[in-house]
Design an enzyme around this catalytic site. Structure first.
Site, mmCIF file in Angstrom:
data_model
loop_
_atom_site.group_PDB
_atom_site.id
_atom_site.type_symbol
_atom_site.label_atom_id
_atom_site.label_comp_id
_atom_site.label_asym_id
_atom_site.label_seq_id
_atom_site.Cartn_x
_atom_site.Cartn_y
_atom_site.Cartn_z
ATOM 1 N N CYS A 8 0.865 -1.180 0.000
ATOM 2 C CA CYS A 8 0.000 0.000 0.000
ATOM 3 C C CYS A 8 0.905 1.235 0.000
ATOM 4 C CB CYS A 8 -0.990 -0.019 1.164
ATOM 5 S SG CYS A 8 -0.283 0.167 2.819
ATOM 6 N N THR A 9 0.439 2.344 0.536
ATOM 7 C CA THR A 9 1.218 3.583 0.490
ATOM 8 C C THR A 9 2.229 3.647 1.631
ATOM 9 O OG1 THR A 9 -0.673 4.719 -0.511
ATOM 10 C CG2 THR A 9 1.094 6.107 0.383
ATOM 11 N N ARG A 14 -3.564 -0.615 5.258
ATOM 12 C CA ARG A 14 -4.106 -1.692 4.431
ATOM 13 C C ARG A 14 -3.174 -2.884 4.272
ATOM 14 N NH1 ARG A 14 -5.634 2.096 -0.477
ATOM 15 N NH2 ARG A 14 -3.795 3.108 0.398
ATOM 16 N N ASP A 118 -8.812 3.448 1.088
ATOM 17 C CA ASP A 118 -7.797 3.844 2.054
ATOM 18 C C ASP A 118 -8.476 4.424 3.297
ATOM 19 O OD1 ASP A 118 -5.567 4.662 3.430
ATOM 20 O OD2 ASP A 118 -4.828 5.999 1.853
#
Length: 154
Positions: A8-9, A14, A118
């Site tokens: 994910c970021t 997540r 998100d």
């Protein structure tokens, strides 16, 4: 043993939830599972809400974030991202990994693909919804991986 990397970021919401939930579903058998973020800082704990959602599901997880790097790309047999943008970022920096990078929903055949929402900065309910989306995709992933293993054993 198949090595799966969830991305994910920031690797605090997540992908750590996906890692922990998948590990709990598979009981660590036949898979090595890790997570990372395309814009993560190494060593951060999972967000408090992500940790709470996992706790509510009876899943213990002591998370420390990792920034995606060439070593993790090389380690992985399968890289599953939470969004199409994560996939594109990986492909921009690691084009040789194209055959093993997919969005989670794309890989499990969810119509129209779509991103895992998100929850960062959101409420506990946002995190619960995100975990539900992840778990639904992971249920499909488990089935797909079992089918692949069966075909390979024939």
């Amino acid at each position: 043993m198949k090595r799966i990397l969830f991305v994910c970021t920031g690797n605090t919401c997540r992908s750590p939830m996906a890692e922990a939930i998948f590990r709990a579903k598979t009981h660590g058998q036949d898979f090595e599972v890790r997570s990372a973020g395309v814009a993560a800082y190494d060593g951060q704990a999972a967000s408090p809400h992500a940790s709470k959602v996992l706790e509510e599901r009876g899943i213990e997880h002591n998370h420390s974030s990792s920034r995606l790097d060439a070593e993790l790309i090389e380690w992985s047999d399968l890289i599953l991202t939470m969004t199409a943008n994560h996939k594109q970022a990986i492909l921009m920096y690691y084009p040789a990994a194209a055959n093993k990078v997919h969005t989670l929903r794309e890989y499990v055949g969810v119509e129209g693909f779509g991103d895992i929402a998100d929850p960062f900065g959101g409420s506990m309910e946002d995190y619960r919804r995100s975990a539900e989306e992840i778990e639904e995709a992971l249920d499909r992933l488990s089935v797909r991986l079992l089918e692949e293993r069966f075909r390979e054993s024939r």
